[in-house]
Design a protein around this motif. Structure first.
Motif, mmCIF file in Angstrom:
data_model
loop_
_atom_site.group_PDB
_atom_site.id
_atom_site.type_symbol
_atom_site.label_atom_id
_atom_site.label_comp_id
_atom_site.label_asym_id
_atom_site.label_seq_id
_atom_site.Cartn_x
_atom_site.Cartn_y
_atom_site.Cartn_z
ATOM 1 N N THR A 143 27.999 -2.017 -8.159
ATOM 2 C CA THR A 143 28.438 -2.647 -9.408
ATOM 3 C C THR A 143 27.750 -2.092 -10.643
ATOM 4 O O THR A 143 28.245 -2.262 -11.757
ATOM 5 C CB THR A 143 28.184 -4.157 -9.356
ATOM 6 N N THR A 197 18.849 -5.735 -4.932
ATOM 7 C CA THR A 197 19.947 -6.462 -4.281
ATOM 8 C C THR A 197 19.452 -7.139 -3.012
ATOM 9 O O THR A 197 18.879 -6.491 -2.129
ATOM 10 C CB THR A 197 21.110 -5.515 -3.945
ATOM 11 N N ASN A 236 20.631 -9.040 -7.716
ATOM 12 C CA ASN A 236 21.983 -9.203 -7.188
ATOM 13 C C ASN A 236 21.905 -9.794 -5.785
ATOM 14 O O ASN A 236 20.912 -9.603 -5.077
ATOM 15 C CB ASN A 236 22.711 -7.853 -7.135
ATOM 16 N N LYS A 255 24.225 -9.766 -2.338
ATOM 17 C CA LYS A 255 25.395 -9.171 -1.674
ATOM 18 C C LYS A 255 25.607 -9.885 -0.347
ATOM 19 O O LYS A 255 24.772 -9.799 0.553
ATOM 20 C CB LYS A 255 25.165 -7.675 -1.457
ATOM 21 N N TRP A 271 20.496 -8.891 0.364
ATOM 22 C CA TRP A 271 21.643 -8.933 1.285
ATOM 23 C C TRP A 271 21.580 -10.208 2.118
ATOM 24 O O TRP A 271 20.505 -10.603 2.596
ATOM 25 C CB TRP A 271 21.635 -7.719 2.197
ATOM 26 N N ASN A 312 22.218 -2.073 -8.811
ATOM 27 C CA ASN A 312 23.074 -2.147 -7.636
ATOM 28 C C ASN A 312 24.003 -0.945 -7.627
ATOM 29 O O ASN A 312 24.708 -0.697 -8.618
ATOM 30 C CB ASN A 312 23.889 -3.442 -7.665
ATOM 31 N N THR A 347 29.486 -9.431 -4.201
ATOM 32 C CA THR A 347 28.214 -9.209 -4.868
ATOM 33 C C THR A 347 28.140 -10.114 -6.088
ATOM 34 O O THR A 347 29.049 -10.110 -6.931
ATOM 35 C CB THR A 347 28.071 -7.733 -5.306
#
Length: 318
Positions: free
Chosen positions: A200, A206, A275, A277, A208, A197, A256
């Motif tokens: 971070t 990631t 991840n 977000k 979304w 990511n 996140t």
């Protein structure tokens, strides 16, 4: 007064106090009418979806029931050890009871009641959590060794096609494809274990999501069983080849968050990280356009198709 009479009279107040303490503990733990916010999270992350507090409440309730049961059992054990210990003034063996029907019935019925209550609340919450409605957005989460891919089944400018007829989404049963938007060309994002990511630095691709809007997750696998777990969702589901799991959430907090595979899926299982977000709906739509501008239009293969018996079973559940 005889020593025996003195012992009996001194034991009565202590027994009465012990019973009062146990009763007060049960009343405080079960009749306070507290919500999930009034108890500690007991190791759980802060919820970030509308559905997560229900899971947290179930978790807290289970721990509260276990604590009350433990206090009762420990109290009875301590009471028996203290008040039924052998007297220094007596050497004979106390009277032996071969069986006691009321007590035996009690320790048979009480566990059944406890299990039945836990089963009721679990079944009630599971029914609510897995209920499906018309979602605002649909994401096909694809698990594969050793990362994750995300098919955003949306109408995106610059992407043409039809998700309902796309061969790459053939593993998804028809009853879920029927809810896809018409002529949704869609976009995708696919990761490898080395993906990170950019904000971070956390490993993994990631995903979304828009805040305040319902998202349906359709989980599919290309190879072995994985498990899709977003930590602050307080919820996970297995990603099974030849079988489709589905659930819906409404994110309530931007940020996140970490996700991971929660099923031992092979040698690099520990690298199957991702991840999530959560952003505003406007920023979410902008991100989809950015994926289209990068050429990530259409969909990646969703996984292994269901067998005919499994598809028939799905139809019977409609």
């Amino acid at each position: 007064m005889s020593p025996n009479g003195s012992d009996r009279s001194s034991r009565r107040p202590m027994r009465r106090k012990l019973l009062q303490v146990l009763t007060a503990g049960v009343v405080l733990a079960t009749a306070s009418g507290c919500t999930y916010k009034d108890f500690p999270r007991l190791g759980m992350p802060t919820p970030v979806t509308e559905e997560a507090p229900r899971i947290l409440s179930l978790w807290q309730g289970s721990w509260a029931a276990a604590l009350v049961t433990g206090i009762l059992v420990w109290g009875l054990i301590i009471w028996s050890v203290i008040f039924h210990r052998r007297s220094r003034t007596k050497v004979e063996v106390p009277p032996q009871t071969r069986y006691n029907m009321p007590i035996e019935a009690l320790y048979t019925v009480v566990p059944l009641i406890i299990v039945s209550v836990l089963f009721y609340f679990t079944a009630r919450d599971e029914t609510k959590l897995l209920a499906l409605s018309k979602p605002a957005h649909t994401v096909n989460v694809v698990g594969y060794q050793w990362s994750w891919g995300f098919n955003y089944i949306e109408n995106v400018a610059g992407s043409t096609g039809d998700a309902k007829a796309d061969k790459n989404l053939g593993a998804i049963p028809d009853k879920y494809r029927a809810d896809f938007p018409a002529n949704a060309g869609g976009v995708y994002d696919a990761g490898v274990p080395g993906t990170r990511n950019p904000q971070t630095g956390n490993p993994g691709p990631t995903l979304w999501l828009p805040k305040g809007e319902k998202v349906r997750f359709i989980l599919s696998s290309r190879d072995v069983i994985h498990s899709f777990w977003v930590l602050p969702f307080l919820f996970k589901q297995d990603v099974i080849p030849g079988h489709t799991n589905v659930f819906e959430v409404i994110p309530t907090r931007e940020g996140t968050f970490r996700g991971k595979c929660a099923e031992l899926c092979g040698v690099d299982h520990s690298r199957m990280l991702f991840n999530v977000k959560v952003v505003s709906p406007e920023r979410y739509q902008q991100h989809l356009k950015e994926l289209a501008e990068k050429g990530q239009t259409g969909y990646i293969p969703s996984g292994i198709e269901q067998t005919d018996p499994a598809r028939n079973a799905e139809k019977n559940q409609l």
